[in-house]
Design an enzyme around this catalytic site. Structure first.
Site, PDB file in Angstrom:
ATOM      1  N   GLY A  13       0.150  20.178  23.560  1.00 51.94           N
ATOM      2  CA  GLY A  13       0.011  20.362  25.003  1.00 51.94           C
ATOM      3  C   GLY A  13      -1.342  21.404  24.819  1.00 51.94           C
ATOM      4  N   GLY A  39       1.594  16.167  26.292  1.00 50.22           N
ATOM      5  CA  GLY A  39       0.420  16.125  25.469  1.00 50.22           C
ATOM      6  C   GLY A  39      -0.143  14.939  24.511  1.00 50.22           C
ATOM      7  N   LEU A  64      17.619  19.386  16.723  1.00 50.33           N
ATOM      8  CA  LEU A  64      16.275  18.887  15.635  1.00 50.33           C
ATOM      9  C   LEU A  64      16.819  19.999  14.359  1.00 50.33           C
ATOM     10  CD1 LEU A  64      13.545  18.850  15.009  1.00 50.33           C
ATOM     11  CD2 LEU A  64      12.655  20.543  16.016  1.00 50.33           C
ATOM     12  N   LEU A  74       6.943  25.991  23.137  1.00 50.01           N
ATOM     13  CA  LEU A  74       6.138  25.641  24.681  1.00 50.01           C
ATOM     14  C   LEU A  74       6.683  24.596  25.366  1.00 50.01           C
ATOM     15  CD1 LEU A  74       4.949  28.319  22.712  1.00 50.01           C
ATOM     16  CD2 LEU A  74       2.864  27.293  23.680  1.00 50.01           C
ATOM     17  N   ASN A 100      18.837  24.044  22.059  1.00 45.26           N
ATOM     18  CA  ASN A 100      18.775  23.089  20.334  1.00 45.26           C
ATOM     19  C   ASN A 100      17.797  24.466  19.936  1.00 45.26           C
ATOM     20  OD1 ASN A 100      20.127  21.141  20.582  1.00 45.26           O
ATOM     21  ND2 ASN A 100      18.892  19.666  21.974  1.00 45.26           N
ATOM     22  N   TYR A 146      12.050  23.652  37.525  1.00 45.05           N
ATOM     23  CA  TYR A 146      10.667  24.000  36.910  1.00 45.05           C
ATOM     24  C   TYR A 146      11.855  25.762  36.550  1.00 45.05           C
ATOM     25  CZ  TYR A 146       7.216  26.149  34.506  1.00 45.05           C
ATOM     26  OH  TYR A 146       6.208  26.883  33.393  1.00 45.05           O
TER      27      TYR A 146
HETATM   28  P1  NAD Z   1       0.998  21.346  28.695  1.00 42.27           P
HETATM   29  O1  NAD Z   1       2.001  20.164  29.853  1.00 42.27           O
HETATM   30  O2  NAD Z   1      -0.058  20.397  28.350  1.00 42.27           O
HETATM   31  O3  NAD Z   1       2.488  21.628  27.561  1.00 42.27           O
HETATM   32  C1  NAD Z   1       3.890  21.120  26.950  1.00 42.27           C
HETATM   33  C2  NAD Z   1       3.825  19.964  25.904  1.00 42.27           C
HETATM   34  O4  NAD Z   1       5.228  20.145  25.618  1.00 42.27           O
HETATM   35  C3  NAD Z   1       3.186  18.934  26.120  1.00 42.27           C
HETATM   36  O5  NAD Z   1       2.249  18.995  24.633  1.00 42.27           O
HETATM   37  C4  NAD Z   1       4.793  18.101  26.152  1.00 42.27           C
HETATM   38  O6  NAD Z   1       4.931  17.067  26.106  1.00 42.27           O
HETATM   39  C5  NAD Z   1       5.754  18.442  25.750  1.00 42.27           C
HETATM   40  N1  NAD Z   1       7.190  18.539  25.759  1.00 42.27           N
HETATM   41  C6  NAD Z   1       7.304  18.146  27.469  1.00 42.27           C
HETATM   42  N2  NAD Z   1       8.804  17.891  27.072  1.00 42.27           N
HETATM   43  C7  NAD Z   1       9.016  17.752  25.768  1.00 42.27           C
HETATM   44  C8  NAD Z   1      10.404  18.128  25.050  1.00 42.27           C
HETATM   45  N3  NAD Z   1      11.529  17.152  25.652  1.00 42.27           N
HETATM   46  N4  NAD Z   1      10.419  17.973  24.176  1.00 42.27           N
HETATM   47  C9  NAD Z   1       9.068  18.241  23.277  1.00 42.27           C
HETATM   48  N5  NAD Z   1       8.373  17.823  23.708  1.00 42.27           N
HETATM   49  C10 NAD Z   1       8.140  17.520  25.095  1.00 42.27           C
HETATM   50  O7  NAD Z   1       1.337  22.739  29.549  1.00 42.27           O
HETATM   51  P2  NAD Z   1       0.785  24.060  28.938  1.00 42.27           P
HETATM   52  O8  NAD Z   1      -0.087  24.581  29.770  1.00 42.27           O
HETATM   53  O9  NAD Z   1       0.194  23.756  28.067  1.00 42.27           O
HETATM   54  O10 NAD Z   1       2.543  24.593  28.836  1.00 42.27           O
HETATM   55  C11 NAD Z   1       3.413  25.219  27.313  1.00 42.27           C
HETATM   56  C12 NAD Z   1       3.830  26.469  27.997  1.00 42.27           C
HETATM   57  O11 NAD Z   1       3.596  27.294  28.408  1.00 42.27           O
HETATM   58  C13 NAD Z   1       5.362  25.498  28.947  1.00 42.27           C
HETATM   59  O12 NAD Z   1       6.915  26.062  28.356  1.00 42.27           O
HETATM   60  C14 NAD Z   1       4.686  26.309  30.548  1.00 42.27           C
HETATM   61  O13 NAD Z   1       6.348  25.663  30.891  1.00 42.27           O
HETATM   62  C15 NAD Z   1       4.353  27.437  29.957  1.00 42.27           C
HETATM   63  N6  NAD Z   1       3.501  28.052  31.186  1.00 42.27           N
HETATM   64  C16 NAD Z   1       2.078  27.994  31.197  1.00 42.27           C
HETATM   65  C17 NAD Z   1       1.673  28.111  31.731  1.00 42.27           C
HETATM   66  C18 NAD Z   1      -0.461  27.923  31.746  1.00 42.27           C
HETATM   67  O14 NAD Z   1      -0.875  28.481  33.049  1.00 42.27           O
HETATM   68  N7  NAD Z   1      -0.573  26.863  31.225  1.00 42.27           N
HETATM   69  C19 NAD Z   1       1.620  29.149  32.721  1.00 42.27           C
HETATM   70  C20 NAD Z   1       3.139  29.590  33.000  1.00 42.27           C
HETATM   71  C21 NAD Z   1       3.913  29.063  31.433  1.00 42.27           C
END
Ligand code: NAD
Ligand code: UDP
Length: 315
Positions: A13, A39, A64, A74, A100, A146
Site C-alpha cells: 500500500g 495496494g 499466517l 498496516l 492473527n 473503520y
Molecule cells: P492503503 O490502502 O494504501 O494500504 C493498505 C494496504 O493494506 C493495501 O496494500 C491493501 O491491499 C492492504 N490490505 C487491506 N486489507 C488487507 C487484508 N485483509 N490482508 C492483507 N492486506 C490487506 O492505505 P495506507 O494509507 O497505506 O494506510 C496504511 C495503514 O495506515 C492502514 O492501516 C491505515 O488505517 C493507516 N492509516 C493511514 C493514514 C493515512 O493518512 N494514509 C491515516 C491513518 C491511518
C-alpha cells in the site's frame, strides 16, 4: 544495528511500500504481505529484485505462519471510499487481522506495531487531539467499520500487552500524503492534485471549512521506526502527524497555485460524519521519541505533484 527479519502487512500500500523501502535501506530483511485490495504491485515493483525483499499475497483475516523478528501491522484500506466499499471486510481486517498478527507475535515472542488512526477520535470535541482524549465516534455510521475496527484493534493490542506481556507499539496516524497514494482512492490530497493536473473541477465537500493537518510520508515513516526502536516501556498510543492545520479550501487553493492549474472549485455535499476539525497534539512524540515533522505542506505537495504528473503522463 543488527539486521532483523521484519513482516510488514499492507506492505504494497501507500505507507507500507515506503516503510518496506526504509527498512531495506537500514539493512533489514522484509517480508511484505498484502492481499492487493488497495495496494498495487507497482508500489513495490522496484523492490522485487532486492535480495532481502519477499512479497506474499495473503489476506490477514486468515492465520499466517511465518518466522520473523518483528511485525508492523498496516493492512487495512485507509480511504473512506475504499473502507466503506465492503465495511464488513474492513472490520474483519482490523479486528480478526489484529488477532492473527497478535497471535503470531505471541507465538514468536516478538514486538508488534499497530497502525492506528486519528479516526479513533471521531469528530473530536477536544482540539488539538492528545492521546488521552477518548474520542467522539458514531458507532453506527458509515465510518464506524473503520473507526470502531481500529478502536477494537487498539483494545486487543493493550489486552495482549497486559495479559500476555506482549511487546506492543501503537501509533495513531493523522492524514498523511505523498507519492504512491492511489490516484483514485478518493483521499483529498490525491483527488485535488489529480483533478488540478487534469484541469478538472476541484471537488470540495461541504463549504471546505473543515480542517485537516497533513503529514508528508517520509516524516511519518521516521516516526514509525523511532517508535519501533524506542525502549519497550514506550508502547503508545502515540500521535504521529504534522500539527499545521489547514482548511480544505486552503488546500485546494494551494494545489491550484502549485500546479498552475485552471481548474475551478466546485462544492459537493459533505459526507456523513465527516470530522469538522483535526490536528494532532504531538508533544508525546516530541518528548518520548525526539520526533517531529520536517517537511511542510508546500514542499510535500510539490513532491507529490511531481509524482502524479509522471504517473498521469504514463497513462
Ligand atoms: P492503503 O490502502 O494504501 O494500504 C493498505 C494496504 O493494506 C493495501 O496494500 C491493501 O491491499 C492492504 N490490505 C487491506 N486489507 C488487507 C487484508 N485483509 N490482508 C492483507 N492486506 C490487506 O492505505 P495506507 O494509507 O497505506 O494506510 C496504511 C495503514 O495506515 C492502514 O492501516 C491505515 O488505517 C493507516 N492509516 C493511514 C493514514 C493515512 O493518512 N494514509 C491515516 C491513518 C491511518
Ligand atoms: N474532501 C474533499 N474533496 C475530496 C475529497 C475529500 O473536500 O475530493 C474532504 C473530506 O470531506 C474531508 C477531508 O477532505 O473533510 C479529508 O478527506 P480524506 O478522505 O482525505 O480523509 P479523512 O476524512 O479520513 O480525514
Amino acid at each position: 544495528m543488527e539486521s532483523r527479519r521484519i513482516l510488514v502487512t499492507g506492505g504494497a500500500g501507500f505507507l507500507g511500500s515506503h516503510l518496506c523501502e526504509r527498512l531495506l535501506a537500514a539493512g533489514h530483511e522484509v517480508l511484505c504481505v498484502d492481499n492487493f485490495f488497495t495496494g498495487q504491485r507497482r508500489n513495490v515493483h522496484h523492490l522485487l529484485d532486492h535480495n532481502n525483499f519477499e512479497l506474499l499475497r495473503h489476506d490477514i483475516t486468515f492465520p499466517l505462519f511465518v518466522e520473523v523478528d518483528e511485525i508492523y501491522n498496516l493492512a487495512c484500506p485507509a480511504s473512506p471510499i475504499h473502507y466503506q466499499f465492503d465495511p464488513v471486510q474492513t472490520t474483519k481486517t482490523s479486528v480478526i487481522g489484529a488477532i492473527n498478527m497478535l497471535g503470531l507475535a505471541k507465538r514468536l515472542k516478538v514486538k508488534v506495531f499497530q497502525a492506528s488512526t486519528s479516526e479513533v477520535y471521531g469528530d473530536p470535541s477536544v482540539h488539538p487531539q492528545p492521546e488521552s482524549y477518548w474520542g467522539n465516534v458514531n458507532p453506527l455510521g458509515p465510518r464506524a467499520c473503520y473507526d470502531e475496527g481500529k478502536r477494537c484493534a487498539e483494545t486487543l493490542f493493550f489486552d495482549y500487552h497486559r495479559q500476555h506481556r506482549l511487546k506492543i507499539k501503537v501509533v495513531r496516524i493523522f492524514n498523511t500524503y505523498g507519492p504512491r497514494m492511489h490516484a483514485r482512492d478518493g483521499r483529498v490530497v490525491s483527488n485535488f492534485i489529480v483533478q488540478a493536473l487534469k484541469g478538472e473541477p476541484i471537488t470540495i465537500y461541504g463549504e471546505g471549512q473543515q480542517t485537516r493537518s497533513f503529514c508528508y510520508v517520509d516524516d511519518l515513516i521516521g516516526g514509525f521506526t523511532a517508535l519501533m526502536d524506542s525502549p519497550d516501556d514506550i508502547v503508545g498510543p502515540i500521535n504521529i502527524g504534522n500539527p499545521n492545520e489547514f482548511t480544505i479550501r486552503q488546500l485546494a487553493e494551494q494545489v491550484i497555485d502549485l500546479t498552475g492549474s485552471s481548474s475551478k472549485l466546485v462544492f459537493e455535499p459533505l459526507p456523513a460524519d465527516d470530522p469538522k476539525q483535526r490536528r494532532p497534539d504531538i508533544s508525546a512524540a516530541e518528548r518520548l521519541l525526539g520526533w517531529g515533522p520536517t517537511i511542510q505542506l508546500r514542499e510535500g505537495l510539490l513532491r507529490t505533484i511531481a509524482y502524479f504528473d509522471e504517473l498521469l503522463g504514463e497513462a
